[in-house]
Design an enzyme around this catalytic site. Structure first.
Site, PDB file in Angstrom:
ATOM      1  N   CYS A 297       0.823  -1.211   0.000  1.00 50.17           N
ATOM      2  CA  CYS A 297       0.000   0.000   0.000  1.00 50.17           C
ATOM      3  C   CYS A 297       0.857   1.261   0.000  1.00 50.17           C
ATOM      4  O   CYS A 297       0.483   2.286  -0.546  1.00 50.17           O
ATOM      5  CB  CYS A 297      -0.900   0.004   1.232  1.00 50.17           C
ATOM      6  SG  CYS A 297       0.021  -0.232   2.765  1.00 50.17           S
ATOM      7  N   GLU A 396      -4.119   3.395  -8.065  1.00 48.24           N
ATOM      8  CA  GLU A 396      -3.234   2.427  -7.423  1.00 48.24           C
ATOM      9  C   GLU A 396      -3.195   1.165  -8.287  1.00 48.24           C
ATOM     10  O   GLU A 396      -4.229   0.534  -8.517  1.00 48.24           O
ATOM     11  CB  GLU A 396      -3.778   2.082  -6.031  1.00 48.24           C
ATOM     12  CG  GLU A 396      -2.859   1.177  -5.249  1.00 48.24           C
ATOM     13  CD  GLU A 396      -3.436   0.779  -3.898  1.00 48.24           C
ATOM     14  OE1 GLU A 396      -4.637   0.466  -3.827  1.00 48.24           O
ATOM     15  OE2 GLU A 396      -2.662   0.765  -2.920  1.00 48.24           O
TER      16      GLU A 396
HETATM   17  P1  NAD Z   1      -9.979  -5.580  -0.948  1.00 51.93           P
HETATM   18  O1  NAD Z   1     -10.593  -4.321  -0.449  1.00 51.93           O
HETATM   19  O2  NAD Z   1     -10.471  -6.147  -2.210  1.00 51.93           O
HETATM   20  O3  NAD Z   1     -10.146  -6.745   0.134  1.00 51.93           O
HETATM   21  C1  NAD Z   1      -9.694  -6.581   1.468  1.00 51.93           C
HETATM   22  C2  NAD Z   1     -10.482  -7.510   2.363  1.00 51.93           C
HETATM   23  O4  NAD Z   1     -11.846  -7.083   2.343  1.00 51.93           O
HETATM   24  C3  NAD Z   1     -10.486  -8.964   1.919  1.00 51.93           C
HETATM   25  O5  NAD Z   1     -10.451  -9.799   3.044  1.00 51.93           O
HETATM   26  C4  NAD Z   1     -11.822  -9.098   1.205  1.00 51.93           C
HETATM   27  O6  NAD Z   1     -12.355 -10.403   1.210  1.00 51.93           O
HETATM   28  C5  NAD Z   1     -12.682  -8.169   2.043  1.00 51.93           C
HETATM   29  N1  NAD Z   1     -13.875  -7.671   1.347  1.00 51.93           N
HETATM   30  C6  NAD Z   1     -14.057  -7.495   0.022  1.00 51.93           C
HETATM   31  N2  NAD Z   1     -15.312  -7.055  -0.227  1.00 51.93           N
HETATM   32  C7  NAD Z   1     -15.925  -6.938   0.980  1.00 51.93           C
HETATM   33  C8  NAD Z   1     -17.224  -6.544   1.388  1.00 51.93           C
HETATM   34  N3  NAD Z   1     -18.152  -6.188   0.500  1.00 51.93           N
HETATM   35  N4  NAD Z   1     -17.504  -6.550   2.713  1.00 51.93           N
HETATM   36  C9  NAD Z   1     -16.569  -6.899   3.626  1.00 51.93           C
HETATM   37  N5  NAD Z   1     -15.335  -7.305   3.287  1.00 51.93           N
HETATM   38  C10 NAD Z   1     -15.010  -7.322   1.983  1.00 51.93           C
HETATM   39  O7  NAD Z   1      -8.406  -5.309  -0.981  1.00 51.93           O
HETATM   40  P2  NAD Z   1      -7.251  -6.305  -1.403  1.00 51.93           P
HETATM   41  O8  NAD Z   1      -7.226  -6.419  -2.880  1.00 51.93           O
HETATM   42  O9  NAD Z   1      -7.348  -7.553  -0.599  1.00 51.93           O
HETATM   43  O10 NAD Z   1      -5.964  -5.521  -0.878  1.00 51.93           O
HETATM   44  C11 NAD Z   1      -5.335  -4.537  -1.591  1.00 51.93           C
HETATM   45  C12 NAD Z   1      -5.667  -3.189  -1.035  1.00 51.93           C
HETATM   46  O11 NAD Z   1      -5.310  -3.116   0.346  1.00 51.93           O
HETATM   47  C13 NAD Z   1      -4.882  -2.085  -1.703  1.00 51.93           C
HETATM   48  O12 NAD Z   1      -5.728  -1.012  -1.992  1.00 51.93           O
HETATM   49  C14 NAD Z   1      -3.854  -1.693  -0.646  1.00 51.93           C
HETATM   50  O13 NAD Z   1      -3.371  -0.384  -0.768  1.00 51.93           O
HETATM   51  C15 NAD Z   1      -4.620  -1.899   0.602  1.00 51.93           C
HETATM   52  N6  NAD Z   1      -3.723  -2.024   1.752  1.00 51.93           N
HETATM   53  C16 NAD Z   1      -3.646  -0.976   2.630  1.00 51.93           C
HETATM   54  C17 NAD Z   1      -2.779  -1.046   3.721  1.00 51.93           C
HETATM   55  C18 NAD Z   1      -2.665   0.076   4.715  1.00 51.93           C
HETATM   56  O14 NAD Z   1      -2.144  -0.144   5.808  1.00 51.93           O
HETATM   57  N7  NAD Z   1      -3.116   1.282   4.386  1.00 51.93           N
HETATM   58  C19 NAD Z   1      -2.001  -2.198   3.906  1.00 51.93           C
HETATM   59  C20 NAD Z   1      -2.115  -3.235   2.989  1.00 51.93           C
HETATM   60  C21 NAD Z   1      -2.989  -3.142   1.916  1.00 51.93           C
END
Ligand code: NAD
Length: 496
Positions: A297, A396
């Site tokens: 991220c 991103e």
């Molecule tokens: P994502 O938002 O697709 O999924 C994250 C989590 O949310 C997963 O467990 C997923 O199953 C769940 N999820 C998806 N839809 C949902 C819903 N409708 N209701 C509840 N939960 C739901 O993200 P990703 O692709 O897994 O991760 C990548 C993203 O995470 C990037 O945008 C990255 O920048 C961010 N990230 C941020 C940090 C930080 O500390 N700021 C750290 C790591 C990753």
């Protein structure tokens, strides 16, 4: 055993949920396939939890909280268990590292050397901290005593992404558990295995059954029921900005549970011509964007180089690119592994196509790699001539793609750096102390790096401005997310 010679067919990973101290199938028996991006093989099938499973897990967490089997322990007792939990991770470091690499594709060198150690350190640090924090007495009039105390919230729902599965989970479960809460964790469907193993190790360390539950599954099926649950007191989410916004809505729609979100980033990295060490700046720029296959991220994905040193910078950068060639993640020296899955790989490749179509100059990479492995690999990619309006400068990508922009004016580069919906991290490289402080102050980001991009420590807060989220992980500030503040007024009718 070397990791490289590991026979994957012997890796019979248990994909069942862990609820109330027991490994269980989803109540309706549904599963999903856990595919390794290393070579496309099936690792195991995993419980596809839904509303009913989440209900059982939340009820288990609530029962554990109500009978005080964990929150009722003295902080020093919780500390001892948290430290044992950390020790358990280290005792199983090779196993956990292997699981993480096979599940999400990162190089074994980092899974073992960074992810396992960092997650263990996080658990230990919050365990160590919890018996060293004092509550407060307010400076009121002498006719009363006002105690200001921190209390655990109750049941904390945790939803994490796939890029650092163990570390992202640890950043949340460590302060939440140390503070005395029960936790229901939903790992990403793309990398569910280490979370399940962590919950087993927690039990072995002495965390009582019901206190730490893991419900694997898809976001809308297992994540939403957690975020919408009327008996969950707090939801701590790390993931995309798109889903993070929905988490806040779900918290508001249900019981106004506390909602904390750590979201996306598009971090600017600004290199001035008076940068004190150009080689170091080049190494940090590439190391930052290519580490973890660009799936970080806080990756410095927008590189702003002052025009007068742009050509020199790019020449040095291109010379370093071959060192990041993707290779077998299980080989000990590999630094660039596999992208987490086909969907994410295709998304990265689509952004690369957009970069070309919108007129950026492709200087390196730009294609899929190691196709014959059956895995998901993308070449380290550099675009120059990027302008702020291009998609690859705004969105991103979450892959190994660096967008290089150039600038001539300090105020203008700060304006462009801040021209983003995100505000997670930023960097500035200059030997001028006034410029360093002035630019750092003007950048709208949760963390600003000066003349480096590597420093990181559990003692410092991590989180963003703007649409990079709400709240901070790490440091003592994280306890604020998992505790309520209670005031107790005691009247004093003093006899003297
Ligand atoms: P994502 O938002 O697709 O999924 C994250 C989590 O949310 C997963 O467990 C997923 O199953 C769940 N999820 C998806 N839809 C949902 C819903 N409708 N209701 C509840 N939960 C739901 O993200 P990703 O692709 O897994 O991760 C990548 C993203 O995470 C990037 O945008 C990255 O920048 C961010 N990230 C941020 C940090 C930080 O500390 N700021 C750290 C790591 C990753």
């Amino acid at each position: 055993m070397t990791f490289e010679s590991f026979d994957m067919t012997t890796a019979l990973y248990d994909g069942r949920a862990l609820i109330n101290g027991v490994r269980v199938h989803a109540l309706d028996g549904q599963t999903f396939d856990c595919i390794s991006p290393v070579d496309g093989r099936l690792l195991t099938t995993v419980a596809r939890c839904g509303q009913a499973d989440v209900d059982v897990a939340v009820a288990a967490g609530r029962a554990a909280f109500e009978d005080r089997r964990w929150c009722g322990l003295a902080p020093a007792a919780r500390k001892r268990v948290m430290i044992k939990f950390a020790d358990q991770l280290l005792a199983h470091a090779d196993e956990l590292a292997m699981m993480e690499t096979l599940d999400m594709g990162k190089p074994i060198k980092y899974a073992r050397g960074v992810d396992v150690n960092s997650a263990a350190n996080c658990l230990r640090w919050y365990g160590e901290a919890v018996d060293k924090i004092y509550d407060e007495i307010a400076p009121t009039a002498s006719t009363a005593l006002a105690l200001i105390q921190r209390e655990p919230m109750g049941v904390v729902g945790v939803i994490v992404p796939w890029n650092y599965p163990m570390i992202m989970a640890a950043w949340k479960i460590a302060p939440a558990l140390a503070a005395g809460n029960s936790v229901v964790l939903k790992p990403s469907e793309k990398s569910p295995l280490t979370a399940l193993r962590l919950a087993e190790l927690a039990l072995e360390a002495g965390i009582p059954p019901g206190v730490f539950n893991v419900v694997p599954g898809y976001g809308p099926e297992a994540g939403s029921p957690l975020a919408l649950h009327m008996d969950v007191d707090c939801i701590a989410f790390t993931g995309s900005t798109r889903v993070g916004k929905q988490i806040h809505v779900m918290a508001g729609q249900s019981n106004l549970k506390r909602a904390w979100t750590e979201l996306g980033g598009k971090s600017p990295n600004i290199v001035f011509a008076d940068c004190p060490d150009l080689d170091k700046a080049v190494e940090a720029a590439l190391g930052g964007i290519f580490f973890n296959q660009g799936e970080s991220c806080n990756a410095p994905s927008r590189l702003f180089v002052e025009a007068s040193i742009r050509d020199q910078f790019l020449e040095k950068a291109l010379a370093l690119v071959p060192a990041y060639a993707p290779a077998n993640p299980l080989a000990p020296d590999t630094v660039m592994g596999a992208i987490v899955d086909q969907t994410q790989m295709n998304s990265v490749l689509r952004y690369i196509e957009l970069g070309k179509q919108e007129g950026a100059a492709l200087l390196a990479g730009g294609a899929q790699a190691l196709r014959d492995t059956g895995g998901c690999y993308v070449q380290p990619t550099i675009f120059a001539g990027v302008t702020p309006d291009m998609t690859i400068a705004r969105e991103e990508i979450f892959g190994p793609v660096l967008s290089v922009l150039s600038f001539t004016d300090t105020a203008e580069v700060v304006r462009q750096a801040n021209q983003s919906i995100y505000g997670l991290q930023a960097a500035v490289w200059t030997r001028d102390i006034n410029k360093a402080h002035g630019v750092a102050r003007a950048l709208r980001a949760g963390t600003v790096h000066v003349n480096q991009y590597d420093e990181d420590d559990i003692t410092v807060p991590f989180g963003g401005y703007k649409q990079s989220g709400v709240g901070r992980d790490k440091s003592l500030h994280a306890f604020d997310k998992y505790t309520e503040t209670k005031t107790t007024w005691i009247r004093i009718d003093s006899p003297v």
